[in-house]
Each structure stands twice: as structure tokens, then as C-alpha cells.
Motif scaffolding. Structure first.
Motif, short mmCIF file in Angstrom:
data_model
loop_
_atom_site.label_atom_id
_atom_site.label_comp_id
_atom_site.label_asym_id
_atom_site.label_seq_id
_atom_site.Cartn_x
_atom_site.Cartn_y
_atom_site.Cartn_z
N ALA A 1 0.84 -1.20 0.00
CA ALA A 1 0.00 0.00 0.00
C ALA A 1 0.87 1.24 0.00
O ALA A 1 0.60 2.21 -0.74
CB ALA A 1 -0.92 0.00 1.23
N ALA A 2 1.98 1.21 0.79
CA ALA A 2 2.86 2.37 0.86
C ALA A 2 3.51 2.62 -0.50
O ALA A 2 3.64 3.76 -0.95
CB ALA A 2 3.94 2.15 1.92
N ARG A 3 3.86 1.50 -1.21
CA ARG A 3 4.48 1.67 -2.53
C ARG A 3 3.49 2.33 -3.52
O ARG A 3 3.82 3.25 -4.26
CB ARG A 3 4.90 0.30 -3.07
N GLU B 1 1.55 9.50 -5.61
CA GLU B 1 2.11 10.84 -5.50
C GLU B 1 2.85 11.24 -6.78
O GLU B 1 2.69 12.35 -7.29
CB GLU B 1 3.10 10.89 -4.33
N SER B 2 3.68 10.28 -7.27
CA SER B 2 4.49 10.65 -8.44
C SER B 2 3.63 10.87 -9.68
O SER B 2 3.89 11.75 -10.49
CB SER B 2 5.60 9.64 -8.68
N GLU B 3 2.55 10.08 -9.80
CA GLU B 3 1.63 10.29 -10.93
C GLU B 3 0.96 11.65 -10.83
O GLU B 3 0.77 12.35 -11.82
CB GLU B 3 0.56 9.18 -10.99
N THR B 4 0.57 11.99 -9.57
CA THR B 4 -0.07 13.30 -9.37
C THR B 4 0.90 14.42 -9.75
O THR B 4 0.52 15.38 -10.40
CB THR B 4 -0.50 13.46 -7.90
N ASP B 5 2.18 14.22 -9.35
CA ASP B 5 3.20 15.22 -9.70
C ASP B 5 3.31 15.36 -11.22
O ASP B 5 3.43 16.46 -11.75
CB ASP B 5 4.57 14.82 -9.14
N ARG B 6 3.30 14.20 -11.87
CA ARG B 6 3.44 14.21 -13.31
C ARG B 6 2.29 15.00 -13.96
O ARG B 6 2.50 15.81 -14.87
CB ARG B 6 3.41 12.77 -13.84
N MET B 7 1.08 14.76 -13.46
CA MET B 7 -0.08 15.48 -13.99
C MET B 7 0.07 16.98 -13.77
O MET B 7 -0.25 17.79 -14.66
CB MET B 7 -1.35 15.02 -13.31
N THR B 8 0.55 17.32 -12.58
CA THR B 8 0.73 18.74 -12.27
C THR B 8 1.72 19.36 -13.25
O THR B 8 1.53 20.46 -13.75
CB THR B 8 1.26 18.90 -10.84
#
Ligand code: ADP
Length: 534
Positions: free
Chosen positions: A333-335, A341-348
Motif C-alpha cells: 500500500a505504501a508503494r 504521488e508521483s503520478e499526481t506530480d506528473r499530472m501537475t
């Protein structure tokens, strides 16, 4: 939909129609020319006919006078007889004061009306019949002796008439004036009757002007009719020409309206090599450009949504996995959470990149005006920012920037951003052990900033498109990059932004793939005060 309020107000039909204006202008010009021509022809024709009629009447009078000149004919006797009557009458009236002004009764006829001067009267009538004109024979005092028209005593004295005066003086002269009795305009001519050196009298001939000019009127009528027909023909021709002229404009209007309604397949035929042809060509070119622009926009939107959909799908999958795993597998789950998070960053980053691109291209930025700057320091700072990342990737970052550079008029931070973008790509795509170089130098009137690497380079077939939005050479490899915040989304936008930034600052950028491997990106910026030879 055309905006009617954009049309200027038009009160008259010709203000609304170019075609009508051309036709009217041509029609007016033709009308003027033909009217002037007809008037001129009319004047000439009338003058010619008048001259001819005068001459003819003159000749007739001359012939009649000639006939009266035969000394054996006895006409002289009749003249003498008439003179006697006249004398008697004058003698009588001089004794009678009341009748002194009455010259209306020379009484050359008997009480029964029978002619007392039948020879002269006969000549008058014969010549009148032959010539179709009125013939009056006058004595030397201007009194009518015989007349084909009226009883001679009704004719007032003609001595003062110009043609009679001229005839008595031995000259030729005609006159046009109103007839004493009828008031109709008449043509007059006269000839002296001479017997040897003695002048017996004058033959006066007259003809209604109407009659004399009938031929001229007929001719002029034909001329006017011909002119009218010509006018009608010319106006029709002008209308046809105007239609030909206006047709391409109408075609263009229809095509523009159809294009405005969304049909961008509209083309207008280019039929001529003139200004209208050029306009049609320009119109077609405009439609092509609009269509291409729309297609680029559509592709851009499609690409953007596609790029945003991929991370969204990833996010949804991870979120679902975390929920179903719950507390059972905390490490997994932590992974997933980290990936989330990284996908969200990418979208941003993609969203930021898109926003930045649109801002640069719309020139909607409220950036301060460019300043004269020495880029040496900003370039070194950019290298410093990338130093650690290069080391992490096992690369050597070489910086070949002189202590000072000639000044350029740019936003230093934008050029630094473009350079960081190029360094980021170089670090990303160059395998460990390789080398990345940032160099700056003066070449001609430019400052040249070079970012070179010892990586794989870019295949020749991809090279022309790498500055296009969303264009990636190797999609998988590309997407894993872009670790620096705000720089490069891994969606193929980094180089588009870089190019837009450079061009916005008055420079240009070129990419070169070296034969031995490795990419070289070159930014050129014009040095202030140097005439650029680019
Ligand atoms: P991205 O954000 O995906 O990196 P860019 O617009 O920055 O997009 O780059 C476009 C493509 O050009 C990348 O997909 C990459 O394949 C290629 N590319 C860019 N820089 C380099 C480089 N220095 N070496 C090799 N390939 C590169």
C-alpha cells in the motif's frame, strides 16, 4: 452568420451593388457620349439640309427670273401695266387724305376677280408647281405683281426683305423668317429679273422650313434610334461585364459565409491572373491556414487529453488497489501511495507545461521588458543547479562559459530555464559514464550557447519533429524523466517550451545529432549593437 450591423448604411440601390454602380457609370458615360454625338450629327445634318434647300430655292428663283427675261415674251408690258396702275392709285390716294395709308388695294384684278396680269401669274403658278415652293413676282418697288399663293394685293410690300434687297443689289442671299400671313417659319430666296441692263422686278420664292428640313428630321430620327439601340447594347454589355467582375467576389462571399458556418473545405475558383485572381488565391490560402490551425489545435487538445488520461488511469488503479489491500499489506500500500504521488506530480507538471506554453504563445505574460544582460552568471547558475543530478546519473558536467559575455537583450531567467531544460534532457538520455557540456561563446554577431552530450542522439527521421508539442522519440524512456519541478513533463512538451522561450527572447534554436552519437542543441541570441547577419 454575417453581422448585419457591420454593414455601412446604404440608402440607394447602387450603394448596395457594385455591379449596379459599374453598369450605371458605364451607362451614364455612354449616354453622354452618344447624346453629344447625336447632337453634333443633328446640327451638321440640319445645317447641310438647310444649305442645300437654300441653294435649291435660290436656283429655282434664278430659273424663274430667267424665264421672265425674254424680251419677246411681253412680260415687260405687264410690268409696265402694273406700274401704271400703281401710279394711278397713288395719284388717286394722294388727293384723298383718308386713304393715304391704304396700300392694300392695288387692284390688278377686275371686279370679277379675273386676272389682269395672266402671263406673270401663269409663270408664278407654273414655277410653283414645278418647284413645290411659293412663287411671288415683285416689281421694283417691292409690290407683289403675281403670286402662286394668294391674291397679290393681300401681300404686303416686300422691298425691305433682305433677300429682295440682295436680289436688287445683284447679290445672292436667303432668309429664314416667319411668314407674314401664317406665322410659320419659311425659307426665302429671291432673284432679279433683268432685261438687258434694265431690272424689271424680282422673283421671290418661299418654302416652309418644315418641308425643307423634313429629310433632315427623318435622318436624325434614324440616327437617334441607332444611338438608342447602341446605348441599349452597350449598357447590356456593361451589365454583363460588371456581372463577370462581381461574380468572383460573390463566390468569395458565399465561400466565406460557408466557411464561417464551419465548412472549411470551401475553395473559390481562381479564374483570372488579375487582382481578383490574386484575391481568390489569398482567400483559398487563408482558408487552408485556418484549417491547418484548427487541425493543430484539435491535435493539441487530443494529445493533451491523452497525456492527462494516462496518469489519471494510473492514479485510479493505484487508489483502488490501496483500498482493497487496506491494512493487510501495508508495504505494498505504501508503494502504491508513493506511485500515486508521483503520478499526481506528473499530472501537475503536464498541466503546468501546458499552461506555460499557452501563456508564451498568447503573449499574455505580464513579464517585465527585456533587459541588457551578461548571460555568463545565469548560465553558470543553471549548470550548478544541474551539477548534482549529473553526478547522481554518473555523468561529468563540463562548463565552458567565459567569465563575461557581450550583453544580449533577454529575460535572463527564461534563457536559464531553456538551458536547464536542455541540460535536463541531456542528463536524462545520456547513459552513466557519459559527458554533458554547457558552453557559451561569441560567433559573429551572436552569442551561441551549446548543450552537448555523449548520449545516443536522436534518429534523423525524428529530428525535424522534436520541437513539436507532445512529440517523443521513445515514449517509454521519455516518460520516466522530468524529475526537476516545473521542467519537462516527460510528455514531449519540454523542447516545445524551450523553443518558445528562446524565440520569445529574440533567439533561435537548432538541434544536431552527431554522427559519432550525442546531441548538440545550439541557442543563438543576437548581441546588442551588432547587426545580425541571420
Ligand atoms: P520530454 O518532456 O518527453 O523529454 P522533450 O520535448 O523534452 O520531451 O523531448 C522530445 C524528445 O526528444 C524526447 O522524447 C527524447 O526522446 C528526445 N530528446 C530530447 N533531448 C534529447 C537528448 N539530449 N538526447 C536524446 N534524445 C533527446
Amino acid at each position: 452568420m454575417p453581422n448585419d450591423s457591420a454593414h455601412p448604411r446604404s440608402r440607394w440601390p447602387w450603394q448596395r451593388s457594385f455591379q449596379l454602380r459599374i453598369t450605371a457609370a458605364f451607362g451614364g458615360a455612354f449616354l453622354l457620349v452618344l447624346t453629344l454625338l447625336t447632337l453634333w450629327i443633328g446640327r451638321t445634318v440640319f445645317q447641310t439640309y438647310l444649305d442645300a434647300a437654300e441653294h435649291e430655292l435660290e436656283v429655282e428663283a434664278f430659273l424663274a427670273a430667267n424665264a421672265l427675261e425674254d424680251p419677246l415674251s411681253g412680260y415687260a408690258a405687264e410690268f409696265e401695266q402694273f406700274r401704271q396702275w400703281e401710279d394711278d392709285r397713288k395719284h388717286e390716294s394722294s388727293g384723298d387724305d383718308d386713304d393715304s395709308d391704304d396700300d392694300s388695294a392695288p387692284a390688278p384684278a377686275t371686279a370679277t376677280g379675273a386676272l389682269l396680269l395672266p402671263r406673270l401669274q401663269n409663270v408664278a403658278e407654273v414655277y410653283a408647281r414645278d418647284s413645290g415652293a411659293n412663287v411671288t413676282i415683285l416689281d421694283l418697288a417691292g409690290a407683289a405683281v403675281a403670286s402662286s399663293q394668294r391674291p397679290p394685293q393681300e401681300i404686303p410690300n416686300q422691298l425691305a426683305r433682305p433677300e429682295v434687297q440682295s436680289a436688287l443689289a445683284g447679290e445672292e442671299r436667303e432668309d429664314v423668317r416667319a411668314d407674314d400671313a401664317t406665322g410659320a417659319m419659311m425659307l426665302f430666296a429671291a432673284a432679279p429679273i433683268q432685261q438687258g441692263s434694265q431690272v424689271l422686278g424680282v422673283v421671290q420664292m418661299s418654302q416652309p422650313l418644315d418641308e425643307a428640313l423634313a429629310g433632315a428630321r427623318n435622318l436624325l430620327f434614324s440616327v437617334a434610334m441607332t444611338a438608342l439601340a447602341a446605348l441599349a447594347l452597350l449598357v447590356a454589355l456593361a451589365a454583363w461585364l460588371a456581372r463577370q467582375l462581381v461574380r468572383p467576389v460573390r463566390n468569395m462571399e458565399a465561400a466565406a459565409l460557408a466557411a464561417a458556418a464551419g465548412d472549411l473545405n470551401q475553395r473559390v475558383p481562381v479564374q483570372t491572373a488579375d487582382e481578383l485572381g490574386a484575391l481568390a488565391t489569398a482567400f483559398n490560402h487563408m482558408i487552408d491556414e485556418v484549417r491547418a490551425m484548427l487541425e493543430r489545435q484539435r491535435a493539441f487538445v487530443a494529445n493533451a487529453s491523452h497525456e492527462l488520461r494516462t496518469p489519471l488511469t494510473n492514479i485510479k488503479l493505484r487508489a483502488e488497489a490501496v483500498r482493497s489491500l487496506g491494512a493487510d499489506e501495508p508495504s505494498l500500500a505504501a508503494r502504491y501511495m508513493t506511485e500515486l504521488e508521483s503520478e499526481t506530480d506528473r499530472m501537475t507538471r503536464i498541466a503546468n507545461d501546458l499552461l506555460q506554453l499557452s501563456q508564451i504563445e498568447n503573449e499574455a505574460r505580464t513579464a517585465p521588458p527585456v533587459q541588457a544582460v551578461d548571460l555568463a552568471a545565469p548560465l553558470r547558475e543553471a549548470a550548478a543547479i544541474m551539477q548534482m543530478r549529473a553526478e547522481q546519473a554518473g555523468l561529468t558536467l563540463r562548463v565552458e562559459v567565459p567569465a563575461a559575455l557581450p550583453q544580449v537583450a533577454v529575460h535572463a531567467e527564461e534563457i536559464a530555464e531553456a538551458v536547464i531544460n536542455l541540460l535536463d534532457n541531456a542528463t536524462k538520455y545520456t547513459p552513466a559514464g557519459g559527458e554533458v557540456t554547457l558552453a557559451a561563446a561569441v560567433t559573429g554577431s551572436d552569442i551561441e550557447i551549446r548543450v552537448a552530450d555523449s548520449g545516443p542522439g536522436i534518429p534523423a527521421e525524428d529530428l525535424p519533429r522534436i520541437f513539436d508539442r507532445f512529440y517523443r522519440v521513445d515514449k517509454v524512456r521519455s516518460r520516466q524523466r522530468g524529475q526537476l519541478p516545473g521542467v519537462g513533463s516527460g510528455a514531449g512538451l519540454g523542447l516545445s517550451i524551450t523553443k518558445a522561450l528562446v524565440e520569445q527572447n529574440g533567439g533561435n534554436i537548432e538541434a544536431l545529432s552527431q554522427p559519432a552519437g550525442g546531441m548538440v542543441f545550439t541557442i543563438k541570441l543576437p548581441i546588442i549593437g551588432e547587426t545580425s547577419n541571420r
